[in-house]
Design a protein around this motif. Structure first.
Motif, PDB file in Angstrom:
ATOM      1  N   ASP A 333       0.491  -0.470   0.316  1.00  0.00           N
ATOM      2  CA  ASP A 333       0.084  -0.283   0.153  1.00  0.00           C
ATOM      3  C   ASP A 333       0.700   1.560   0.051  1.00  0.00           C
ATOM      4  N   HIS A 334       2.292   1.470   0.528  1.00  0.00           N
ATOM      5  CA  HIS A 334       3.005   2.464   0.889  1.00  0.00           C
ATOM      6  C   HIS A 334       3.326   2.693  -1.287  1.00  0.00           C
ATOM      7  N   ILE A 335       3.179   2.124  -2.358  1.00  0.00           N
ATOM      8  CA  ILE A 335       2.926   2.364  -3.288  1.00  0.00           C
ATOM      9  C   ILE A 335       2.128   2.755  -4.032  1.00  0.00           C
ATOM     10  N   LEU A 336       2.533   4.205  -4.253  1.00  0.00           N
ATOM     11  CA  LEU A 336       1.406   5.139  -5.297  1.00  0.00           C
ATOM     12  C   LEU A 336       1.346   4.855  -6.650  1.00  0.00           C
ATOM     13  N   ILE A 337       0.733   5.113  -8.110  1.00  0.00           N
ATOM     14  CA  ILE A 337       1.115   4.331  -9.150  1.00  0.00           C
ATOM     15  C   ILE A 337       0.739   5.981 -10.085  1.00  0.00           C
ATOM     16  N   LEU A 338       1.003   6.226 -10.925  1.00  0.00           N
ATOM     17  CA  LEU A 338       0.197   7.353 -11.469  1.00  0.00           C
ATOM     18  C   LEU A 338       0.238   7.035 -12.873  1.00  0.00           C
ATOM     19  N   THR A 339      -0.850   7.828 -12.380  1.00  0.00           N
ATOM     20  CA  THR A 339      -2.115   6.870 -13.933  1.00  0.00           C
ATOM     21  C   THR A 339      -1.834   8.783 -15.221  1.00  0.00           C
ATOM     22  N   GLN A 340      -2.244   8.211 -16.679  1.00  0.00           N
ATOM     23  CA  GLN A 340      -1.890   9.107 -17.717  1.00  0.00           C
ATOM     24  C   GLN A 340      -2.859   8.892 -17.997  1.00  0.00           C
ATOM     25  N   GLY A 341      -4.387   9.922 -17.955  1.00  0.00           N
ATOM     26  CA  GLY A 341      -5.394   9.950 -18.904  1.00  0.00           C
ATOM     27  C   GLY A 341      -5.608   8.974 -18.663  1.00  0.00           C
ATOM     28  N   ILE A 370      -0.819  15.602  -7.861  1.00  0.00           N
ATOM     29  CA  ILE A 370       0.240  15.791  -7.698  1.00  0.00           C
ATOM     30  C   ILE A 370       0.479  16.199  -6.382  1.00  0.00           C
ATOM     31  N   LYS A 371       0.135  17.785  -6.805  1.00  0.00           N
ATOM     32  CA  LYS A 371       0.412  19.083  -6.103  1.00  0.00           C
ATOM     33  C   LYS A 371      -0.210  18.939  -4.560  1.00  0.00           C
ATOM     34  N   GLU A 372      -1.657  18.144  -4.184  1.00  0.00           N
ATOM     35  CA  GLU A 372      -2.117  17.537  -3.175  1.00  0.00           C
ATOM     36  C   GLU A 372      -1.856  17.186  -2.304  1.00  0.00           C
ATOM     37  N   LEU A 373      -0.232  15.887  -2.807  1.00  0.00           N
ATOM     38  CA  LEU A 373       0.604  14.528  -2.088  1.00  0.00           C
ATOM     39  C   LEU A 373       0.687  15.574  -1.262  1.00  0.00           C
ATOM     40  N   ASP A 374       0.343  15.067  -0.119  1.00  0.00           N
ATOM     41  CA  ASP A 374       0.943  15.309   1.453  1.00  0.00           C
ATOM     42  C   ASP A 374       2.944  14.647   1.687  1.00  0.00           C
ATOM     43  N   SER A 375       3.707  15.484   2.771  1.00  0.00           N
ATOM     44  CA  SER A 375       4.605  16.050   2.387  1.00  0.00           C
ATOM     45  C   SER A 375       5.411  14.078   2.987  1.00  0.00           C
ATOM     46  N   GLY A 376       6.333  13.454   2.308  1.00  0.00           N
ATOM     47  CA  GLY A 376       6.782  12.250   2.350  1.00  0.00           C
ATOM     48  C   GLY A 376       6.418  11.506   1.650  1.00  0.00           C
ATOM     49  N   PHE A 378       8.801   9.413  -2.232  1.00  0.00           N
ATOM     50  CA  PHE A 378       9.869   9.135  -3.381  1.00  0.00           C
ATOM     51  C   PHE A 378       9.698   9.070  -4.583  1.00  0.00           C
ATOM     52  N   PHE A 379       9.783   9.782  -5.447  1.00  0.00           N
ATOM     53  CA  PHE A 379       8.705  10.155  -7.334  1.00  0.00           C
ATOM     54  C   PHE A 379       9.885   9.348  -7.553  1.00  0.00           C
ATOM     55  N   TYR A 380      10.044   8.079  -8.240  1.00  0.00           N
ATOM     56  CA  TYR A 380      10.855   7.159  -9.822  1.00  0.00           C
ATOM     57  C   TYR A 380      11.314   8.016 -10.307  1.00  0.00           C
ATOM     58  N   ILE A 381      11.999   8.117 -10.959  1.00  0.00           N
ATOM     59  CA  ILE A 381      12.109   8.833 -12.574  1.00  0.00           C
ATOM     60  C   ILE A 381      13.303   8.344 -13.283  1.00  0.00           C
ATOM     61  N   THR A 382      12.719   7.754 -14.262  1.00  0.00           N
ATOM     62  CA  THR A 382      13.721   6.963 -15.413  1.00  0.00           C
ATOM     63  C   THR A 382      14.402   7.843 -15.505  1.00  0.00           C
ATOM     64  N   SER A 383      14.256   8.865 -16.940  1.00  0.00           N
ATOM     65  CA  SER A 383      13.905   9.908 -16.958  1.00  0.00           C
ATOM     66  C   SER A 383      14.025  11.354 -16.305  1.00  0.00           C
ATOM     67  N   LEU A 384      14.561  12.456 -17.326  1.00  0.00           N
ATOM     68  CA  LEU A 384      13.851  14.085 -17.184  1.00  0.00           C
ATOM     69  C   LEU A 384      12.222  13.948 -17.348  1.00  0.00           C
ATOM     70  N   LYS A 386       9.843  16.217 -16.611  1.00  0.00           N
ATOM     71  CA  LYS A 386       9.396  17.614 -15.935  1.00  0.00           C
ATOM     72  C   LYS A 386       8.008  17.791 -15.969  1.00  0.00           C
ATOM     73  N   ASP A 387       7.464  17.185 -16.813  1.00  0.00           N
ATOM     74  CA  ASP A 387       6.166  17.149 -16.162  1.00  0.00           C
ATOM     75  C   ASP A 387       5.092  16.680 -14.997  1.00  0.00           C
ATOM     76  N   VAL A 388       6.614  16.350 -14.896  1.00  0.00           N
ATOM     77  CA  VAL A 388       5.684  15.671 -13.331  1.00  0.00           C
ATOM     78  C   VAL A 388       6.276  16.897 -12.137  1.00  0.00           C
ATOM     79  N   ILE A 389       7.696  17.272 -12.059  1.00  0.00           N
ATOM     80  CA  ILE A 389       8.332  18.404 -11.049  1.00  0.00           C
ATOM     81  C   ILE A 389       7.736  19.623 -11.587  1.00  0.00           C
ATOM     82  N   GLU A 390       6.877  19.946 -12.348  1.00  0.00           N
ATOM     83  CA  GLU A 390       6.130  21.205 -12.722  1.00  0.00           C
ATOM     84  C   GLU A 390       5.372  20.850 -11.667  1.00  0.00           C
ATOM     85  N   LYS A 391       4.682  19.711 -11.544  1.00  0.00           N
ATOM     86  CA  LYS A 391       3.309  19.910 -10.845  1.00  0.00           C
ATOM     87  C   LYS A 391       3.072  19.604  -8.850  1.00  0.00           C
TER      88      LYS A 391
END
Ligand code: ZN
Length: 500
Positions: A333-341, A370-376, A378-384, A386-391
């Motif tokens: 349950d500590h693993i969250l999955i970011l869905t795209q559209g 993403i903006k509403e996530l509570d503090s705490g 990890f965001f796993y990124i394999t590449s740059l 920017k779309d995630v970081i901006e949010k």
């Protein structure tokens, strides 16, 4: 004694890290095989941009990224198999008896995308699973075309017989699961090929198994030779040729996966960050487990994209590999999955269905959440990304942890420096927490001394002269081939067109 004749042609992976391709021909058994069929990823990236694909296999041959089959007397090495789905291959018969893939890193298997579908591909049961998972998670194209291959799968303990040539695959520890070394009983003597390996990983015992099997093979051979009376005076039976990886022959760091975990814990006891961007090789299961268990321990979330989730889910599903059940994409349950559209691809549908089926829908998050996530987290990124970081919440403090396999490329991922430079601009500091996938200098020297071969050829290293220095006062003869050099193993002497 038989007039043995074995020829080895080094088509890649010499004087360079990655792109291993070694043609082994045993003329007594009339066998032609390739040991690995990788492409040097750096050379490939020099020719093609990230979104660009080659026009043809011919083009890759012309650029020297794939070998010229005619020069090697290999008939129909490449495929005419079309990348469209459900298209059977019309590939003609070939005289290549097999390609042996040591492990599922692109710089060792990328070439399979282009080969004749009649060629048997010998690899580990789980190695194939990983290559297939990789294939299923990306768009099919000329460079991601692993359908219709003629797989022949093995496990440690199997002995493969190619027209009389015996090959023993044995697992080794590396930065990804399902890595093997090979012991090849050629008519010119025993040839050992290590693939990529290390001795400081969590599964170091597997590398020891490889060494034990080499010794065991020698012992049995020695007994057989004595029994046949071929040896008047019992003498030592030796490995004729050791082809050994040497990525880190020139540098070491005292490190281990345990250290990675301890160092991360140390960072966690004091750090002031709300989130940590993390980068490691997706196939590095040990590292994934390390980060996941840290997240769990400190009640952080670990966020991955749904593409990564599907990839891990495919590997989780397998019954045979207990060690790859943890982390578990569905249960943890500590693993969250970011869905795209909305769902566009089949794999998206599959992973979402699997999550909903277990009533874990709350773990799927959308981009605008993403903006509403509570503090705490990890965001796993394999590449740059920017779309995630901006949010991300602009009031959050974050850092970047670079923890990828090694500073050179075994896969298509952004260079750590490119990432660090970008993060520096936007006020995100970088850390490096790492353990390498490759053996350290002292481990390599000890291993080679233990095998004690007559001849040694280093591969997967851009510093092969270190081997010459280390063994200059030893009986082990070190040879450093150039690309396309040939070596012959013949009644106890080795001739070659190389530099020695
Ligand atoms: Zn590797």
């Amino acid at each position: 004694m038989k007039n043995s004749a074995v020829r080895l042609t080094f088509l890649g992976g010499v004087n360079e890290v990655g792109g291993n391709k070694i043609l082994l021909e045993d003329f007594n058994y009339n066998v032609k095989i390739l040991l690995d069929f990788g492409i040097n990823i750096k050379d490939y990236n020099d020719q093609y941009d990230r979104n660009e694909v080659p026009n043809s296999i011919k083009e890759l041959v012309k650029l020297g990224l794939l070998p010229e089959a005619e020069k090697l007397a290999i008939i129909n090495l490449y495929t005419d198999y079309h990348v469209k789905k459900n298209q059977d291959s019309n590939d003609l018969e070939t005289n290549l008896d097999g390609i042996f893939v040591s492990h599922p890193h692109k710089d060792h298997f990328f070439g399979l995308s282009f080969v004749n579908r009649n060629i048997p591909i010998y690899t580990g049961v789980f190695t194939k699973k990983i290559i297939s998972a990789y294939y299923k998670c990306s768009k099919t194209s000329i460079i991601n075309n692993y359908g219709g291959l003629n797989w022949k799968l093995f496990r440690t303990g199997d002995i493969l017989d190619i027209k009389g040539l015996e090959i023993i695959p044995v697992h080794v520890d590396h930065s990804i699961p399902a890595a093997y070394g090979f012991i090849i009983k050629t008519s010119g003597g025993i040839v050992v090929y290590t693939g990529d390996f290390r001795m400081h990983g969590p599964l170091a015992a597997m590398t020891q198994d490889f060494l034990n099997e080499i010794k065991n093979t020698l012992k049995i051979l020695h007994q057989q030779e004595n029994k046949r009376g071929e040896i008047q005076k019992p003498r030592e039976t030796k490995v004729k040729l050791l082809i050994c990886e040497g990525t880190h022959i020139h540098k070491g760091a005292i490190e281990s996966e345990n250290n990675v975990e301890q160092n991360l814990e140390q960072l966690f006891t004091k750090h002031p960050f709300d989130f940590l961007l993390v980068k490691f090789d997706r196939l590095d299961w040990d590292r994934f487990r390390t980060f996941s268990s840290i997240a769990q321990k400190f009640r952080w979330k670990f966020i991955i994209t749904e593409k990564d989730a599907y990839f891990y889910y495919l590997l989780n599903k397998d019954e045979i590999h207990e060690s790859m059940k943890n982390p578990n994409i569905i249960a943890d349950d500590h693993i969250l999955i970011l869905t795209q559209g909305t769902v566009k691809y089949r794999w998206q549908e599959k992973i979402r269905q699997a999550i909903y089926k277990e009533e874990k829908g709350h773990r799927l998050i959308k981009y605008n959440e993403i903006k509403e996530l509570d503090s705490g987290f990890f965001f796993y990124i394999t590449s740059l990304r920017k779309d995630v970081i901006e949010k991300l919440n602009p009031n959050f403090r974050g850092a970047f942890i670079s923890s990828s396999v090694d500073p050179y490329t075994e896969e298509f991922i952004d260079n750590n420096r490119t990432l660090s430079r970008f993060f520096r601009k936007i006020g995100i500091p970088s850390y490096r927490v790492h353990a390498s996938g490759h053996a350290m200098p002292h481990h390599l020297i000890n291993f080679i001394q233990s095998v004690n071969p007559e001849y040694l050829i280093p591969v997967h290293s851009d510093q092969p002269h270190f081997f010459k220095t280390f063994f200059k006062n030893s009986k082990i003869k070190v040879m450093i081939p150039n690309k396309n050099d040939r070596f012959e193993l013949k009644s106890g002497i080795v001739n070659g067109s190389g530099v020695f």
